[in-house]
Design a protein around this motif. Structure first.
Motif, PDB file in Angstrom:
ATOM      1  N   MET A   1       0.820  -1.214   0.000  1.00 12.71           N
ATOM      2  CA  MET A   1       0.000   0.000   0.000  1.00 12.71           C
ATOM      3  C   MET A   1       0.856   1.267   0.000  1.00 12.71           C
ATOM      4  SD  MET A   1      -3.211  -0.262  -0.384  1.00 12.71           S
ATOM      5  CE  MET A   1      -3.914   1.280   0.175  1.00 12.71           C
ATOM      6  N   SER A   2       2.062   1.162   0.587  1.00 15.42           N
ATOM      7  CA  SER A   2       2.867   2.379   0.663  1.00 15.42           C
ATOM      8  C   SER A   2       3.251   2.863  -0.732  1.00 15.42           C
ATOM      9  CB  SER A   2       4.107   2.152   1.521  1.00 15.42           C
ATOM     10  OG  SER A   2       4.940   1.205   0.913  1.00 15.42           O
ATOM     11  N   ARG A   3       3.538   1.940  -1.643  1.00 17.33           N
ATOM     12  CA  ARG A   3       3.875   2.339  -3.017  1.00 17.33           C
ATOM     13  C   ARG A   3       2.677   3.013  -3.688  1.00 17.33           C
ATOM     14  NH1 ARG A   3       6.083   4.997  -6.076  1.00 17.33           N
ATOM     15  NH2 ARG A   3       6.464   4.384  -8.220  1.00 17.33           N
ATOM     16  N   ILE A   4       1.495   2.489  -3.437  1.00 19.01           N
ATOM     17  CA  ILE A   4       0.282   3.088  -4.014  1.00 19.01           C
ATOM     18  C   ILE A   4       0.105   4.511  -3.472  1.00 19.01           C
ATOM     19  CG2 ILE A   4      -2.247   2.943  -4.048  1.00 19.01           C
ATOM     20  CD1 ILE A   4      -1.823  -0.178  -4.031  1.00 19.01           C
ATOM     21  N   ASN A   5       0.313   4.667  -2.164  1.00 19.63           N
ATOM     22  CA  ASN A   5       0.186   6.005  -1.566  1.00 19.63           C
ATOM     23  C   ASN A   5       1.221   6.968  -2.138  1.00 19.63           C
ATOM     24  OD1 ASN A   5      -2.029   5.442   0.016  1.00 19.63           O
ATOM     25  ND2 ASN A   5      -0.777   4.643   1.696  1.00 19.63           N
ATOM     26  N   GLU A   6       2.432   6.475  -2.366  1.00 17.99           N
ATOM     27  CA  GLU A   6       3.476   7.324  -2.961  1.00 17.99           C
ATOM     28  C   GLU A   6       3.032   7.840  -4.333  1.00 17.99           C
ATOM     29  OE1 GLU A   6       7.256   4.865  -1.151  1.00 17.99           O
ATOM     30  OE2 GLU A   6       7.228   5.299  -3.296  1.00 17.99           O
ATOM     31  N   ILE A   7       2.460   6.946  -5.115  1.00 18.34           N
ATOM     32  CA  ILE A   7       2.008   7.336  -6.463  1.00 18.34           C
ATOM     33  C   ILE A   7       0.912   8.397  -6.363  1.00 18.34           C
ATOM     34  CG2 ILE A   7       0.819   6.505  -8.537  1.00 18.34           C
ATOM     35  CD1 ILE A   7       2.316   3.784  -8.046  1.00 18.34           C
ATOM     36  N   ILE A   8      -0.031   8.170  -5.453  1.00 15.85           N
ATOM     37  CA  ILE A   8      -1.143   9.118  -5.302  1.00 15.85           C
ATOM     38  C   ILE A   8      -0.621  10.487  -4.870  1.00 15.85           C
ATOM     39  CG2 ILE A   8      -3.193   9.630  -3.915  1.00 15.85           C
ATOM     40  CD1 ILE A   8      -3.716   6.539  -3.921  1.00 15.85           C
ATOM     41  N   VAL A   9       0.305  10.498  -3.922  1.00 11.61           N
ATOM     42  CA  VAL A   9       0.876  11.758  -3.418  1.00 11.61           C
ATOM     43  C   VAL A   9       1.644  12.479  -4.530  1.00 11.61           C
ATOM     44  CG1 VAL A   9       2.616  12.715  -1.845  1.00 11.61           C
ATOM     45  CG2 VAL A   9       0.918  11.075  -1.004  1.00 11.61           C
ATOM     46  N   LYS A  10       2.350  11.687  -5.349  1.00 10.77           N
ATOM     47  CA  LYS A  10       3.114  12.269  -6.457  1.00 10.77           C
ATOM     48  C   LYS A  10       2.218  13.121  -7.360  1.00 10.77           C
ATOM     49  CE  LYS A  10       5.562  10.577 -10.507  1.00 10.77           C
ATOM     50  NZ  LYS A  10       6.001   9.368 -11.192  1.00 10.77           N
ATOM     51  N   TYR A  11       0.972  12.722  -7.475  1.00  6.98           N
ATOM     52  CA  TYR A  11       0.026  13.466  -8.318  1.00  6.98           C
ATOM     53  C   TYR A  11      -0.849  14.404  -7.489  1.00  6.98           C
ATOM     54  CZ  TYR A  11       1.436  10.566 -12.234  1.00  6.98           C
ATOM     55  OH  TYR A  11       2.164   9.971 -13.230  1.00  6.98           O
ATOM     56  N   ASP A  12      -0.360  14.762  -6.295  1.00  2.27           N
ATOM     57  CA  ASP A  12      -1.064  15.723  -5.425  1.00  2.27           C
ATOM     58  C   ASP A  12      -2.499  15.305  -5.107  1.00  2.27           C
ATOM     59  OD1 ASP A  12       1.105  17.415  -5.192  1.00  2.27           O
ATOM     60  OD2 ASP A  12       0.549  18.579  -6.975  1.00  2.27           O
ATOM     61  N   SER A  13      -2.767  14.022  -5.152  1.00  2.00           N
ATOM     62  CA  SER A  13      -4.122  13.522  -4.871  1.00  2.00           C
ATOM     63  C   SER A  13      -5.175  14.249  -5.698  1.00  2.00           C
ATOM     64  CB  SER A  13      -4.458  13.652  -3.373  1.00  2.00           C
ATOM     65  OG  SER A  13      -3.500  12.982  -2.594  1.00  2.00           O
ATOM     66  N   SER A  14      -4.791  14.648  -6.898  1.00  4.16           N
ATOM     67  CA  SER A  14      -5.694  15.449  -7.730  1.00  4.16           C
ATOM     68  C   SER A  14      -6.657  14.557  -8.522  1.00  4.16           C
ATOM     69  CB  SER A  14      -4.869  16.290  -8.706  1.00  4.16           C
ATOM     70  OG  SER A  14      -5.728  16.863  -9.664  1.00  4.16           O
ATOM     71  N   PRO A  15      -7.975  14.838  -8.408  1.00  8.34           N
ATOM     72  CA  PRO A  15      -8.957  14.030  -9.152  1.00  8.34           C
ATOM     73  C   PRO A  15      -8.705  14.063 -10.653  1.00  8.34           C
ATOM     74  CG  PRO A  15     -10.051  15.573  -7.647  1.00  8.34           C
ATOM     75  CD  PRO A  15      -8.590  15.894  -7.603  1.00  8.34           C
ATOM     76  N   SER A  16      -8.156  15.154 -11.178  1.00  2.00           N
ATOM     77  CA  SER A  16      -7.925  15.251 -12.618  1.00  2.00           C
ATOM     78  C   SER A  16      -6.781  14.332 -13.070  1.00  2.00           C
ATOM     79  CB  SER A  16      -7.625  16.695 -13.030  1.00  2.00           C
ATOM     80  OG  SER A  16      -6.441  17.123 -12.403  1.00  2.00           O
ATOM     81  N   CYS A  17      -6.062  13.792 -12.104  1.00  3.26           N
ATOM     82  CA  CYS A  17      -4.941  12.891 -12.436  1.00  3.26           C
ATOM     83  C   CYS A  17      -5.332  11.420 -12.310  1.00  3.26           C
ATOM     84  CB  CYS A  17      -3.739  13.189 -11.542  1.00  3.26           C
ATOM     85  SG  CYS A  17      -2.998  14.793 -11.902  1.00  3.26           S
ATOM     86  N   LEU A  18      -6.644  11.146 -12.318  1.00  4.16           N
ATOM     87  CA  LEU A  18      -7.096   9.763 -12.137  1.00  4.16           C
ATOM     88  C   LEU A  18      -6.417   8.802 -13.118  1.00  4.16           C
ATOM     89  CD1 LEU A  18      -8.957   7.590 -10.952  1.00  4.16           C
ATOM     90  CD2 LEU A  18     -10.752   8.363 -12.527  1.00  4.16           C
ATOM     91  N   ILE A  19      -6.414   9.140 -14.410  1.00  2.00           N
ATOM     92  CA  ILE A  19      -5.857   8.216 -15.407  1.00  2.00           C
ATOM     93  C   ILE A  19      -4.344   8.031 -15.229  1.00  2.00           C
ATOM     94  CG2 ILE A  19      -5.437   7.873 -17.890  1.00  2.00           C
ATOM     95  CD1 ILE A  19      -8.315   8.787 -18.353  1.00  2.00           C
ATOM     96  N   PRO A  20      -3.554   9.111 -15.118  1.00  2.00           N
ATOM     97  CA  PRO A  20      -2.106   8.897 -14.885  1.00  2.00           C
ATOM     98  C   PRO A  20      -1.816   8.108 -13.616  1.00  2.00           C
ATOM     99  CG  PRO A  20      -2.551  11.225 -15.315  1.00  2.00           C
ATOM    100  CD  PRO A  20      -3.866  10.525 -15.337  1.00  2.00           C
TER     101      PRO A  20
END
Ligand code: FES
Length: 148
Positions: A1-20
Motif C-alpha cells: 500500500m505504501s507504493r500506491i500512496n506514494e504514487i497518489i501523493v506524487k500526483y497531489d491527490s488530484s482528481p484530474s490525475c485519475l488516469i495517470p
C-alpha cells in the motif's frame, strides 16, 4: 500500500490525475489491485464506481493479475489469414495455458487482440510491447526462450 500512496501523493491527490495515477499503478503491479482502486477513490475524492468505469473502459488497464510478460497475439483479419490461430495454438502448447490465462509461475499471460497496428508484418505478436512480426510457428519456441 505504501507504493500506491506514494504514487497518489506524487500526483497531489488530484482528481484530474485519475488516469495517470491508474497508469502508474498498472505499470508498477501489472494490474490494478482492488485495494489500490479503493485508495485511489478515497484519496482523489473520485467515486469508486467512476474509478471502476475508467479502469474497465481502457484496455491498458487490467483488474486481474498478469504475468511478468504479457503476450498479445493479433487475431485481426490480416494476421488471421496468415496463420495467427496456429501461432496462438503453439504458444498455448509451449506455455501450457489457454489464451486469456496466466501461467502458474506468473511468467506469461497470453492474450489475443484485434489489431496491433502492424498489419503488413502479420502475423504479429507483442511481448510487453515489443513487436515480433512475420511469425512462423517454428520460431515461437526460440522467442519464448529469451523470456524464460
Ligand atoms: S491485423 Fe494484425 S496487426 Fe493489424
Amino acid at each position: 500500500m505504501s507504493r500506491i500512496n506514494e504514487i497518489i501523493v506524487k500526483y497531489d491527490s488530484s482528481p484530474s490525475c485519475l488516469i495517470p495515477v491508474l497508469q502508474e499503478i498498472q505499470k508498477e503491479f501489472n494490474y490494478l489491485p482492488e485495494e489500490a482502486l479503493d485508495a485511489v477513490s478515497e484519496k482523489l475524492g473520485v467515486p469508486l464506481n467512476q474509478v471502476f468505469s475508467v479502469a474497465t473502459f481502457y484496455n491498458a488497464f487490467s483488474l486481474d493479475p498478469k504475468g511478468k510478460f504479457v503476450i498479445q497475439v493479433c487475431m485481426g483479419t490480416a494476421c488471421h489469414v496468415r496463420n495467427a490461430p496456429k501461432i496462438v495454438s503453439e504458444l498455448e502448447r509451449l506455455i501450457g495455458i489457454n489464451k486469456g490465462e496466466t501461467s502458474a509461475d506468473n511468467l506469461f499471460t497470453l492474450e489475443t487482440v484485434n489489431c496491433l497496428g502492424a498489419c503488413a508484418l502479420g502475423p504479429v505478436m507483442t511481448i510487453n510491447g515489443k513487436y515480433f512480426g512475420h511469425l512462423e510457428v517454428n520460431k515461437i519456441e526460440t522467442i519464448l526462450r529469451e523470456y524464460q
